[in-house]
Design an enzyme around this catalytic site. Structure first.
Site, short mmCIF file in Angstrom:
data_model
loop_
_atom_site.label_atom_id
_atom_site.label_comp_id
_atom_site.label_asym_id
_atom_site.label_seq_id
_atom_site.Cartn_x
_atom_site.Cartn_y
_atom_site.Cartn_z
N ALA A 142 0.81 -1.21 0.00
CA ALA A 142 0.00 0.00 0.00
C ALA A 142 0.85 1.27 0.00
O ALA A 142 0.31 2.37 0.10
CB ALA A 142 -0.93 0.00 1.22
N HIS A 217 7.31 -6.74 9.25
CA HIS A 217 6.06 -7.49 9.00
C HIS A 217 6.28 -8.72 8.08
O HIS A 217 5.96 -8.70 6.91
CB HIS A 217 4.91 -6.61 8.50
CG HIS A 217 5.19 -5.63 7.42
ND1 HIS A 217 5.85 -5.94 6.25
CD2 HIS A 217 4.86 -4.31 7.32
CE1 HIS A 217 5.91 -4.87 5.48
NE2 HIS A 217 5.34 -3.87 6.10
N GLY A 221 4.80 -7.87 1.98
CA GLY A 221 5.72 -7.03 1.23
C GLY A 221 7.11 -7.61 1.11
O GLY A 221 8.09 -6.87 1.15
N ARG A 228 13.91 -17.86 -11.37
CA ARG A 228 14.58 -16.93 -12.29
C ARG A 228 15.40 -17.76 -13.25
O ARG A 228 16.29 -18.51 -12.84
CB ARG A 228 15.46 -15.95 -11.51
CG ARG A 228 14.69 -15.16 -10.45
CD ARG A 228 15.54 -14.16 -9.71
NE ARG A 228 14.77 -13.51 -8.63
CZ ARG A 228 15.23 -12.51 -7.88
NH1 ARG A 228 16.45 -12.03 -8.10
NH2 ARG A 228 14.48 -11.99 -6.93
N GLY A 254 -4.65 -12.12 12.98
CA GLY A 254 -5.39 -13.30 12.57
C GLY A 254 -5.92 -13.22 11.17
O GLY A 254 -6.58 -14.16 10.70
N ASP A 279 0.96 -2.60 13.22
CA ASP A 279 1.03 -1.95 11.91
C ASP A 279 -0.28 -1.21 11.63
O ASP A 279 -0.74 -1.11 10.51
CB ASP A 279 1.31 -2.97 10.81
CG ASP A 279 1.80 -2.35 9.50
OD1 ASP A 279 2.16 -1.15 9.50
OD2 ASP A 279 1.80 -3.05 8.47
N ALA A 318 -5.64 -3.54 2.90
CA ALA A 318 -5.03 -2.21 2.76
C ALA A 318 -4.51 -1.68 4.09
O ALA A 318 -4.15 -0.52 4.18
CB ALA A 318 -6.03 -1.23 2.17
N GLY A 319 -4.47 -2.54 5.11
CA GLY A 319 -3.92 -2.08 6.38
C GLY A 319 -4.56 -2.78 7.56
O GLY A 319 -5.66 -3.32 7.49
#
EC number: 3.5.1.25
Length: 393
Positions: A142, A217, A221, A228, A254, A279, A318-319
């Protein structure tokens, strides 16, 4: 404010065990812990009524709460976020930015300095965490892609020189200049952390040796196993598991991580290398519905439902809207973690990571009187910050 505070009839979570007893606080410090009553006739008494008495929760990665975000550009946001999270047992926090223009980061650092002095009724600030802007574009999550860039030596030196409040900076370690950046951070007493990264194991191993000792976190991300040119490569997730001495953050709401992944993290990293984080964005502690991720005027519009923020089309999270009490509860209920170990992940481990375990994170005589009192369901009954009752009682 009373010079002494006495907590009686509590189940006290000490580093060694849980005892039934009494805690005496003199001004800002714990001065005695006993399984018997402590004679202090002039002390203000808080009866814990058989509830747990725990070290206060320490959130080392939090963006907002109570309808405010640290990037809102005003002092009141800092103060209200601190007050909001104190209601859920948080006694110390590391305010966290989002990827932004340099001018916005500098303004946020100014606001931190002014709010820190006035923050008397909320969770204490432990310094700033800059999350970005040096990230891998395809792991941005995000984070606003307009501001993502490679480490800029002139820029980060200017920012570090501008404020002594920065205690942690998250970046993608595989980017050009990221190792030099980490060395400069450490030379200035700032902890590098890896985040929003597409690195492979070999790059993470080098990064770890150069200061990137914390995975921001975990799972969110960051890269996992990838191919590759037909060859498989271990990613950041696998590196975090394989490098025993690497600490990891977990958004234990959770939802970001389901029960099997929470159990896996606990099984591999154990109770000593995991720090629980919220977060949280501005919607933490608020009713569900429409909200904004980031700055209230320029941030991303989101919808909060089912205990998490989502993009309006519901295609992605989104959070987080978690509070620390929820993190402890989740680890116990979904990951089968014993209470004392879940508390360690929410108190001692974050304190150790941030280098404040000599004064916070455990209930020991001589340390700061940061305390949360809660029932069997981790519902917060009272929060004490530096010897001051800021919630409940």
């Amino acid at each position: 404010m009373n010079k002494q505070l006495k907590i009686t009839n509590g189940r006290i979570i000490t580093p060694q065990c849980i005892i039934n007893g009494t805690i005496l606080i003199s001004q800002t410090k714990i001065t005695a812990i006993s399984q018997r009553d402590i004679d202090a006739p002039d002390a203000l008494v808080i009866d814990a009524h058989g509830n747990y008495v725990s070290p206060g929760f320490i959130d080392i990665h939090v963006h907002g709460g109570g309808g405010h975000d640290f990037m809102d550009g005003n002092e009141e946001a800092f103060l209200e976020i601190a007050r909001t999270h104190a209601r859920y047992g948080t006694t110390a926090m590391v305010p966290t930015t989002l990827t932004a223009e340099k001018a916005d980061l500098l303004k946020t650092l100014d606001l931190y300095a002014s709010a820190d002095v006035k923050n008397t009724m909320g969770a204490q600030f432990l310094g700033m965490h800059l999350e970005g802007p040096y990230f891998a574009m395809n792991q941005r999550g995000a984070q606003d892609p307009r501001y993502i860039r490679n480490p800029d030596e002139e820029e980060y030196k200017e920012i570090i020189a501008y404020s002594k409040a920065i205690k942690r900076w998250s970046a993608a370690p595989e980017l050009p200049g990221a190792i030099k950046f980490a060395k400069y951070l450490q030379a200035n007493g700032i902890m590098p952390a890896l985040a929003h990264t597409d690195a492979i194991y070999e790059e993470v191993a080098v990064a770890f040796e150069n200061g990137y000792t914390l995975a921001t976190h975990l799972y969110s991300g960051m890269s996992g196993v990838s191919r590759r040119n037909a060859y498989r490569y271990a990613g950041v997730i696998e590196a975090a598991f394989l490098i025993d001495a690497m600490d990891v953050e977990v958004i234990a709401d959770g939802i970001h991580l389901p029960a099997p992944l929470l159990k896996l993290v606990y099984k591999i990293k154990g109770p000593d290398r995991v720090a629980l984080i919220t977060d949280a964005m501005r919607a933490a502690g608020m009713p569900e519905g429409d909200s904004v991720l980031g700055n209230k005027d320029t941030g991303l519009k989101v919808i909060v439902e089912d205990g998490v923020a989502k993009l309006p089309d519901r295609s992605s999270f989104a959070g987080s809207v978690a509070t620390c009490d929820r993190l402890v509860r989740t680890m116990m209920e979904m990951a089968d973690v014993p209470l004392h170990e879940a508390i360690k992940m929410m108190t001692k481990n974050p304190a150790t990571i941030m280098g404040v375990d000599d004064r916070k994170g455990t209930l020991v005589e001589g340390l700061d009187a940061d305390i949360a009192i809660f029932d069997e369901q981790i519902n917060i009954q009272a929060t004490i910050v530096n010897g001051k009752l800021v919630f409940g009682g």
